[in-house]
Scaffold this motif. Structure first.
Motif, short mmCIF file in Angstrom:
data_model
loop_
_atom_site.label_atom_id
_atom_site.label_comp_id
_atom_site.label_asym_id
_atom_site.label_seq_id
_atom_site.Cartn_x
_atom_site.Cartn_y
_atom_site.Cartn_z
N ASN A 39 2.02 7.36 8.95
CA ASN A 39 2.02 5.90 9.08
C ASN A 39 1.05 5.24 8.10
O ASN A 39 1.37 4.23 7.49
CB ASN A 39 1.61 5.49 10.50
CG ASN A 39 2.77 5.69 11.47
OD1 ASN A 39 3.85 6.07 11.05
ND2 ASN A 39 2.54 5.44 12.73
N LEU A 40 -0.13 5.86 7.98
CA LEU A 40 -1.12 5.25 7.09
C LEU A 40 -0.68 5.34 5.63
O LEU A 40 -0.89 4.42 4.85
CB LEU A 40 -2.50 5.89 7.29
CG LEU A 40 -3.16 5.54 8.62
CD1 LEU A 40 -4.48 6.28 8.79
CD2 LEU A 40 -3.41 4.04 8.75
N GLN A 41 0.00 6.44 5.29
CA GLN A 41 0.52 6.57 3.92
C GLN A 41 1.55 5.47 3.66
O GLN A 41 1.58 4.88 2.58
CB GLN A 41 1.18 7.94 3.74
CG GLN A 41 0.19 9.02 3.40
CD GLN A 41 0.90 10.31 2.96
OE1 GLN A 41 1.94 10.27 2.32
NE2 GLN A 41 0.33 11.43 3.32
N GLN A 42 2.35 5.18 4.71
CA GLN A 42 3.36 4.14 4.58
C GLN A 42 2.68 2.78 4.27
O GLN A 42 3.13 2.03 3.41
CB GLN A 42 4.13 4.04 5.90
CG GLN A 42 5.41 3.23 5.80
CD GLN A 42 6.13 3.18 7.14
OE1 GLN A 42 5.85 3.97 8.04
NE2 GLN A 42 7.04 2.24 7.28
N VAL A 43 1.57 2.52 4.97
CA VAL A 43 0.82 1.27 4.76
C VAL A 43 0.34 1.18 3.32
O VAL A 43 0.57 0.19 2.62
CB VAL A 43 -0.39 1.19 5.73
CG1 VAL A 43 -1.29 0.01 5.37
CG2 VAL A 43 0.08 1.08 7.16
N PHE A 44 -0.37 2.26 2.88
CA PHE A 44 -0.95 2.19 1.53
C PHE A 44 0.14 2.17 0.45
O PHE A 44 0.00 1.48 -0.56
CB PHE A 44 -1.94 3.36 1.32
CG PHE A 44 -3.20 3.16 2.13
CD1 PHE A 44 -4.01 2.06 1.90
CD2 PHE A 44 -3.55 4.02 3.16
CE1 PHE A 44 -5.16 1.85 2.66
CE2 PHE A 44 -4.69 3.82 3.92
CZ PHE A 44 -5.50 2.72 3.66
N GLY A 84 7.77 -4.74 4.57
CA GLY A 84 6.65 -3.86 4.23
C GLY A 84 5.33 -4.27 4.89
O GLY A 84 4.71 -3.48 5.61
N LEU A 85 4.91 -5.50 4.68
CA LEU A 85 3.60 -5.92 5.19
C LEU A 85 3.61 -6.09 6.71
O LEU A 85 2.61 -5.80 7.37
CB LEU A 85 3.15 -7.22 4.52
CG LEU A 85 2.64 -7.07 3.09
CD1 LEU A 85 2.22 -8.40 2.52
CD2 LEU A 85 1.46 -6.10 3.03
N SER A 86 4.74 -6.57 7.27
CA SER A 86 4.75 -6.74 8.73
C SER A 86 4.69 -5.37 9.42
O SER A 86 3.99 -5.21 10.43
CB SER A 86 5.95 -7.56 9.18
OG SER A 86 7.12 -6.97 8.73
N VAL A 87 5.39 -4.38 8.83
CA VAL A 87 5.31 -3.03 9.40
C VAL A 87 3.87 -2.51 9.25
O VAL A 87 3.28 -1.96 10.20
CB VAL A 87 6.32 -2.08 8.70
CG1 VAL A 87 6.08 -0.63 9.09
CG2 VAL A 87 7.75 -2.48 9.04
N SER A 88 3.29 -2.71 8.07
CA SER A 88 1.91 -2.25 7.82
C SER A 88 0.95 -2.89 8.82
O SER A 88 0.05 -2.24 9.36
CB SER A 88 1.46 -2.61 6.41
OG SER A 88 2.37 -2.09 5.48
N TYR A 89 1.15 -4.17 9.07
CA TYR A 89 0.28 -4.91 10.00
C TYR A 89 0.32 -4.25 11.38
O TYR A 89 -0.72 -3.99 12.00
CB TYR A 89 0.77 -6.36 10.09
CG TYR A 89 -0.20 -7.27 10.78
CD1 TYR A 89 -1.18 -7.96 10.06
CD2 TYR A 89 -0.15 -7.45 12.16
CE1 TYR A 89 -2.07 -8.80 10.69
CE2 TYR A 89 -1.05 -8.28 12.81
CZ TYR A 89 -2.00 -8.96 12.07
OH TYR A 89 -2.89 -9.77 12.69
N GLY A 90 1.56 -3.94 11.83
CA GLY A 90 1.74 -3.30 13.14
C GLY A 90 1.04 -1.95 13.19
O GLY A 90 0.36 -1.61 14.16
N ILE A 91 1.19 -1.17 12.10
CA ILE A 91 0.60 0.18 12.07
C ILE A 91 -0.93 0.08 12.16
O ILE A 91 -1.57 0.77 12.94
CB ILE A 91 1.03 0.93 10.78
CG1 ILE A 91 2.53 1.23 10.85
CG2 ILE A 91 0.23 2.21 10.61
CD1 ILE A 91 3.11 1.81 9.57
#
Ligand code: ADP
Length: 512
Positions: free
Chosen positions: A403-408, A473-480
């Protein structure tokens, strides 16, 4: 609506169907504030000033009485001095009579004046030297007067007998005269002492009053501080609390209802309105987000579905006319469109996934390095220089590596895409004082306009061309990041670049 009615009409506000705990508290605070007995600060201050005025008046009256008593005593002292003078004069004439056989009438006149003074101020003289001495003084004066008269009558007589009698009278006159003078001097002495005492008392009263007034002023200053400054400080603390987002009502802290209670009621009304408006605002933002979400889903799915529909339609119509390789290409296109649609659905699933991913101890440095490997090519193709500054002693965090890799990955790719003509992507990670790891990703790209800045975390918000971005992308990252108990923030200046900051809490203070 009056400020006192706001609680009762709370049902009018959207989203307040039943009385919440906060509303009950607000209602109780409102009631407690309104029901207190009214004693305004203005009344209290007026009372203190009235008290001051009364005290000053009492002091002034006391001083006026003392001064008038001093002036009375002064007058009396002068009268007694006059009496003393009259007797002295009489004695002088008496002496002249014996020495030069001068006229006795003058001495008699002086004694008559002295007798008048004695009669007029009888009571006062008695109060100074007492009854007994006064009577002695009076009888001495009487005796002196009689002897003078006797002498006056003897003047007519020229016999030898006269000179003998005159000798006896002379002795008696001297004794009576001396005594009267003695008494008069006594009265003057005592009166002077009395005046001294009065002046001393006046000085003491004036000094004491000054000290009393000073103490009263000090008390008034502290009273005013208690009545005005303290509640102001308290309200200031409450405004800070409200500004920090705590909308609970201000509870009463004073026994009586005064101007500050009214201000508190008004502030509570304001806080209540503020809270309802904030809720309304959040509600409308949610509705707007849902709108964007729906439009986004419709757009993202509709496009590939349309394309698929067009390709299959033309395949169905002219299947036999198309050469083999064209048919293969068209089927390939259909597959790409299906992939695109399912990519959107996958993103959507990631976005809505509720369950918590498995968390393990992670070294953030490893997560970032692994992600960077995925974008090295992309960066090279876009002429983007990568700069890495990761502290070696970064503590471990608890999280999900995928998940964190997805964010970065999202953040890095967004950065690269914002620099179509090349630039620099810098990644910096360090500990903060709040037991967090802060990862800053800075690009020198196009930046984000102020108008877009608060929308970029909304699902399906994108400024990219169709097919280039989904806006997830950013909304998913925000949730993670939220699931990792962290936060993500952005700073950007249009034309200058953007910095995304990811904060993640760490549990242990050592690296893996
Ligand atoms: P997408 O990349 O699919 O558009 P995102 O949610 O990742 O969706 O990003 C939303 C929007 O935020 C982007 O369309 C872009 O306008 C803006 N954005 C994100 N990162 C950057 C960046 N580094 N520089 C400029 N704009 C950015």
């Amino acid at each position: 609506m009056s400020q006192f009615e706001f609680i009762s009409s709370s049902e009018d506000h959207p989203g307040s169907s039943s009385a919440t705990e906060e509303e009950i508290l607000a209602k109780a605070a409102h009631q407690a504030l309104s029901e207190r007995p009214r004693i305004s600060v203005r009344l209290r201050i007026s009372l203190v000033f009235l008290l001051c005025f009364l005290l000053t008046s009492a002091i002034t009256v006391a001083l006026i009485i003392l001064i008038s008593r001093i002036s009375e005593r002064q007058f009396f002292l002068e009268t007694v001095a006059n009496f003393h003078f009259e007797i002295l004069q009489a004695r002088r004439f008496e002496k002249n009579f014996f020495l030069y056989d001068a006229n006795l009438q003058d001495a008699l006149d002086q004694i008559t004046k002295a007798k008048t003074i004695l009669e007029t101020y009888e009571a006062e003289i008695q109060s100074v030297i007492g009854n007994e001495d006064f009577e002695k003084m009076r009888s001495s004066l009487e005796q002196y007067d009689q002897q003078l008269h006797h002498l006056f009558r003897l003047r007519q007589d020229s016999s030898l007998q006269r000179s003998k009698e005159q000798e006896i009278i002379e002795k008696e006159l001297r004794a009576a005269g001396t005594q009267i003078l003695q008494y008069a001097a006594d009265v003057i002495l005592q009166e002077r002492y009395r005046m001294h005492t009065l002046i001393h008392t006046s000085t003491l009263t004036a000094t004491g009053s000054l000290v009393l007034l000073l103490l009263l002023m000090i008390y008034m200053a502290s009273f005013l501080a208690r009545q005005i400054v303290r509640p102001l400080n308290r309200l200031e603390r409450h405004t800070q609390r409200i500004a920090a987002g705590d909308f609970s009502p201000i509870l009463p802290a004073r026994k009586y209802r005064d101007e500050f209670s009214n201000l508190t009621i008004a502030m509570n009304t304001m806080v209540y309105e503020l809270k309802s408006h904030q809720e309304e605002l959040m509600q409308s933002r949610k509705m707007a987000a849902v709108g964007t979400l729906t439009a986004g889903i419709a757009h993202e799915l509709n496009n590939p579905l349309n394309n698929i529909s067009l390709i299959t339609e033309s395949l169905l119509d002219d299947f036999d006319d198309y050469p083999e390789n064209q048919k293969k290409k068209m089927l390939g296109d259909i597959f790409t469109q299906v992939e695109r649609a399912s990519g959107t659905v996958r993103n959507l699933l990631d976005f809505t996934r509720m369950e918590k991913p498995a968390f393990v101890s992670l070294n953030i440095k490893e997560v970032i390095t692994a992600t960077l490997k995925l974008i090295t090519n992309e960066a090279m193709l876009n002429n983007v220089e990568l700069e890495l500054d990761l502290n070696d002693d970064l503590p471990l965090i608890k999280g999900n590596s995928r998940n964190l890799q997805q964010v970065f990955l999202n953040i890095f790719l967004n950065g690269i895409q914002a620099m179509p003509t090349g630039g620099k992507l810098s990644i910096h990670a360090a500990k903060t004082d709040e037991r967090l790891i802060r990862v800053d990703v800075k690009d020198t790209g196009s930046g984000i306009s102020a108008e877009h800045l608060d929308k970029i975390f909304d699902p399906f918000f994108t400024t990219k061309e169709v097919g280039m971005g989904t806006g997830l992308g950013l909304s998913v990252s925000y949730g993670i990041i939220e699931k990792h108990n962290g936060k993500i923030s952005v700073q950007s200046q249009e034309g200058a670049g953007t910095i995304f900051s990811v904060f993640l809490p760490y549990t242990m203070n050592h690296t893996k």
